[in-house]
Design an enzyme around this catalytic site. Structure first.
Site, short mmCIF file in Angstrom:
data_model
loop_
_atom_site.label_atom_id
_atom_site.label_comp_id
_atom_site.label_asym_id
_atom_site.label_seq_id
_atom_site.Cartn_x
_atom_site.Cartn_y
_atom_site.Cartn_z
N ARG A 58 -5.87 8.17 -9.52
CA ARG A 58 -5.45 7.07 -8.65
C ARG A 58 -5.57 7.45 -7.18
O ARG A 58 -6.02 6.65 -6.35
CB ARG A 58 -4.01 6.73 -9.04
CG ARG A 58 -3.27 5.78 -8.19
CD ARG A 58 -3.68 4.36 -8.44
NE ARG A 58 -2.76 3.49 -7.73
CZ ARG A 58 -2.71 3.41 -6.40
NH1 ARG A 58 -3.54 4.11 -5.65
NH2 ARG A 58 -1.83 2.62 -5.82
N TYR A 107 4.03 -15.73 -11.33
CA TYR A 107 3.45 -15.03 -10.18
C TYR A 107 2.62 -15.97 -9.31
O TYR A 107 2.57 -15.82 -8.09
CB TYR A 107 2.59 -13.84 -10.66
CG TYR A 107 3.43 -12.70 -11.19
CD1 TYR A 107 4.08 -11.84 -10.33
CD2 TYR A 107 3.61 -12.52 -12.56
CE1 TYR A 107 4.88 -10.81 -10.81
CE2 TYR A 107 4.39 -11.48 -13.05
CZ TYR A 107 5.03 -10.63 -12.17
OH TYR A 107 5.81 -9.62 -12.64
N ARG A 133 1.62 5.15 -15.49
CA ARG A 133 2.93 5.32 -14.87
C ARG A 133 3.44 6.73 -14.82
O ARG A 133 4.09 7.11 -13.86
CB ARG A 133 3.95 4.46 -15.64
CG ARG A 133 3.96 3.04 -15.13
CD ARG A 133 5.13 2.32 -15.68
NE ARG A 133 5.40 1.12 -14.92
CZ ARG A 133 6.28 0.20 -15.29
NH1 ARG A 133 6.98 0.36 -16.39
NH2 ARG A 133 6.49 -0.86 -14.55
N ASP A 145 -4.49 -5.15 -15.34
CA ASP A 145 -3.20 -5.78 -15.08
C ASP A 145 -3.27 -7.22 -15.53
O ASP A 145 -4.35 -7.79 -15.63
CB ASP A 145 -2.84 -5.71 -13.59
CG ASP A 145 -1.35 -5.93 -13.38
OD1 ASP A 145 -0.59 -4.95 -13.44
OD2 ASP A 145 -0.93 -7.09 -13.22
N ARG A 182 2.86 0.35 -21.20
CA ARG A 182 2.64 0.94 -19.87
C ARG A 182 2.40 2.45 -19.92
O ARG A 182 2.68 3.16 -18.97
CB ARG A 182 3.80 0.60 -18.92
CG ARG A 182 4.13 -0.90 -18.86
CD ARG A 182 3.00 -1.74 -18.34
NE ARG A 182 2.59 -1.38 -17.01
CZ ARG A 182 3.14 -1.85 -15.88
NH1 ARG A 182 4.10 -2.73 -15.96
NH2 ARG A 182 2.71 -1.48 -14.71
O1 1CP Z 1 -0.07 0.04 -20.46
C1 1CP Z 1 -0.62 0.33 -19.40
O2 1CP Z 1 -0.19 1.17 -18.63
C2 1CP Z 1 -1.91 -0.41 -19.10
C3 1CP Z 1 -1.99 -1.03 -17.81
C4 1CP Z 1 -1.02 -2.14 -17.37
C5 1CP Z 1 -0.40 -3.18 -18.09
C6 1CP Z 1 -0.40 -3.41 -19.58
C7 1CP Z 1 -0.69 -2.32 -16.01
C8 1CP Z 1 -1.13 -1.43 -14.92
N1 1CP Z 1 0.03 -3.47 -15.89
C9 1CP Z 1 0.24 -4.02 -17.15
C10 1CP Z 1 0.94 -5.26 -17.49
C11 1CP Z 1 1.80 -5.93 -16.50
N2 1CP Z 1 1.63 -6.05 -15.15
C12 1CP Z 1 2.94 -6.69 -16.85
C13 1CP Z 1 3.41 -6.94 -18.27
C14 1CP Z 1 4.13 -5.81 -18.87
C15 1CP Z 1 5.48 -5.50 -18.29
O3 1CP Z 1 6.36 -6.38 -18.33
O4 1CP Z 1 5.66 -4.37 -17.81
C16 1CP Z 1 3.50 -7.20 -15.66
C17 1CP Z 1 4.73 -8.06 -15.52
C18 1CP Z 1 2.65 -6.79 -14.59
C19 1CP Z 1 2.77 -7.13 -13.16
C20 1CP Z 1 2.87 -5.93 -12.32
N3 1CP Z 1 1.82 -5.11 -12.02
C21 1CP Z 1 4.03 -5.37 -11.76
C22 1CP Z 1 5.45 -5.92 -11.89
C23 1CP Z 1 5.84 -6.67 -10.66
C24 1CP Z 1 7.21 -7.32 -10.76
O5 1CP Z 1 7.28 -8.49 -11.10
O6 1CP Z 1 8.20 -6.66 -10.45
C25 1CP Z 1 3.64 -4.21 -11.07
C26 1CP Z 1 4.50 -3.28 -10.26
C27 1CP Z 1 2.24 -4.05 -11.28
C28 1CP Z 1 1.39 -2.93 -10.79
C29 1CP Z 1 0.77 -2.07 -11.81
N4 1CP Z 1 0.16 -2.50 -12.97
C30 1CP Z 1 -0.35 -1.43 -13.64
C31 1CP Z 1 -0.06 -0.26 -12.86
C32 1CP Z 1 -0.49 1.13 -13.21
C33 1CP Z 1 0.64 -0.68 -11.72
C34 1CP Z 1 1.16 0.20 -10.57
C35 1CP Z 1 0.27 0.14 -9.41
C36 1CP Z 1 -0.27 1.46 -8.96
O7 1CP Z 1 -0.35 2.46 -9.69
O8 1CP Z 1 -0.64 1.49 -7.80
#
Ligand code: 1CP
Length: 347
Positions: A39, A153, A30, A76, A26
């Site tokens: 963003r 999901y 983030r 994602d 991530r």
């Molecule tokens: O590494 C990186 O930053 C690349 C981008 C990336 C990756 C690898 C994003 C961007 N998401 C993911 C993987 C991802 N997404 C996972 C697997 C890894 C982990 O466990 O952290 C999961 C479970 C998700 C699902 C997801 N997407 C969530 C979790 C929801 C929950 O169940 O609580 C969330 C909050 C997101 C949103 C998201 N994905 C990525 C970003 C930058 C964001 C935030 C949204 C934003 O900036 O508006």
């Protein structure tokens, strides 16, 4: 395209490296103010994911700013449900939300196996732009969610602490569960292959919700499909990160993959013993360690490197970096890995 820094790929394959490669799960969306700026120039997360030029820009930011040894494509895991016919929304400060979910066997008839080129072309384009702009500086990591985590999901429709609706489905509708997991698996294999064809140098499968299953269900409803994915990908190394699945480590030894990700609860020596010498291990500093002072981070990182030793290790956190971590603290972690792991080899 020849890679100028191929430490990650060589470490994944078990080749000798001058120092331990390092990146952060991530890392791309983030913690960096530079990410926020990009963003905020768009209306939302999904618009950014679907904009190959800007997705490439935020993918490369951590390489330039933090000095990591790999980029991970900005996307994602939830693009797969959307490509199968179940679109998602990203609710600001809350996370993903699906207007429609899968509740019964009849709902499967509205889904299809995703076609990577036509349904996920925007990710493949982002990979191509990123590769061009990276110009071989570091490898590019492609990724997808593990079928079980995607299933969670699609059934639940949003994040959950227990994913009890998804787990209930395994008991009440095991046949339908298998059918859906197989459709996700087929979609994912095609998608990862297309990412590799577009230029991904290594791929990672994220099983973020592995740890909520009992071990027999984990074998039946998750490992079975991860095995198919590993067997289908031959061109590049594969990393499997199954968060919380400490109980499945003895079976991970037999997966047809190069690297296993460890979360911060998995003991390093014990994991090595259970998984064996045939795999590279990735991880596993507690993400909260980065809230410490620079000298505390240095001490914790050195201990982690001592525990993993100098062969078959890729340094990372035990899960994604938390959003409020100071990028300067991340740099301390990265710098310590680079310097101390080289020192260990010089001894
Ligand atoms: O590494 C990186 O930053 C690349 C981008 C990336 C990756 C690898 C994003 C961007 N998401 C993911 C993987 C991802 N997404 C996972 C697997 C890894 C982990 O466990 O952290 C999961 C479970 C998700 C699902 C997801 N997407 C969530 C979790 C929801 C929950 O169940 O609580 C969330 C909050 C997101 C949103 C998201 N994905 C990525 C970003 C930058 C964001 C935030 C949204 C934003 O900036 O508006």
């Amino acid at each position: 395209m020849e890679l100028k820094n191929d430490l990650l790929i060589r470490a994944a394959k078990g080749e000798k490296v001058e120092r331990t490669p390092v990146w952060l799960m991530r890392q791309a969306g983030r913690i960096l103010p530079e990410y926020r700026a990009v963003r905020n120039s768009l209306s939302g997360f999904i618009e950014l994911v679907k904009n190959p030029e800007l997705a490439a820009e935020v993918t490369i930011q951590p390489v330039d700013i933090l000095g990591v040894d790999a980029a991970i494509i900005f996307s994602d895991i939830l693009v797969i449900p959307e490509a199968m016919g179940l679109p998602y929304e990203m609710v600001e400060k809350k996370g993903p939300w699906f207007p429609k979910t899968i509740n019964s066997p009849e709902d499967l008839s509205n889904l299809k196996v995703a076609d990577a080129e036509s349904d996920l072309g925007y990710v493949l384009d982002a990979i191509k732009v990123t590769k061009k702009e990276l110009d071989g500086r570091v490898p590019l990591i492609g990724f997808a969610g593990a079928p079980w985590t995607i299933f969670c999901y699609m059934i639940e429709g949003q994040g959950s602490k227990t994913f009890s609706k998804a787990r209930k489905m395994l008991y009440n509708e095991p046949v339908m569960s298998d059918q859906l997991l197989q459709m996700i698996t087929d979609s994912t294999i095609e998608y990862l292959r297309a990412q590799i064809a577009a230029g991904a140098n290594i791929v990672q499968v994220f099983d973020s919700w592995a740890g909520i299953l009992p071990s027999d269900h984990y074998q039946k409803f998750s490992m079975k499909y991860i095995t198919q994915i590993c067997d289908a990908i031959e061109e590049v190394p594969v990393t499997v990160f199954a968060k919380g699945a400490y109980f499945a480590r003895p079976e991970m030894r037999h997966l047809n993959c190069e690297t296993i990700g460890l979360d911060w609860n998995m003991g390093i020596a014990e994991s090595r013993r259970l998984i064996g010498e045939g795999k590279t291990l990735q991880g596993n500093l507690d993400p909260c360690a980065l809230y410490g002072s620079p000298s505390e981070i240095e001490t914790a990182t050195k201990k982690m490197l001592d525990d993993f030793g100098t062969s078959r290790h890729i340094a990372n956190l035990g899960h994604g970096v938390y959003p409020d971590i100071d990028p300067e603290k991340v740099k301390v972690f990265i710098q310590t890995v680079k310097e101390y792991s080289a020192q260990l080899r010089a001894q």
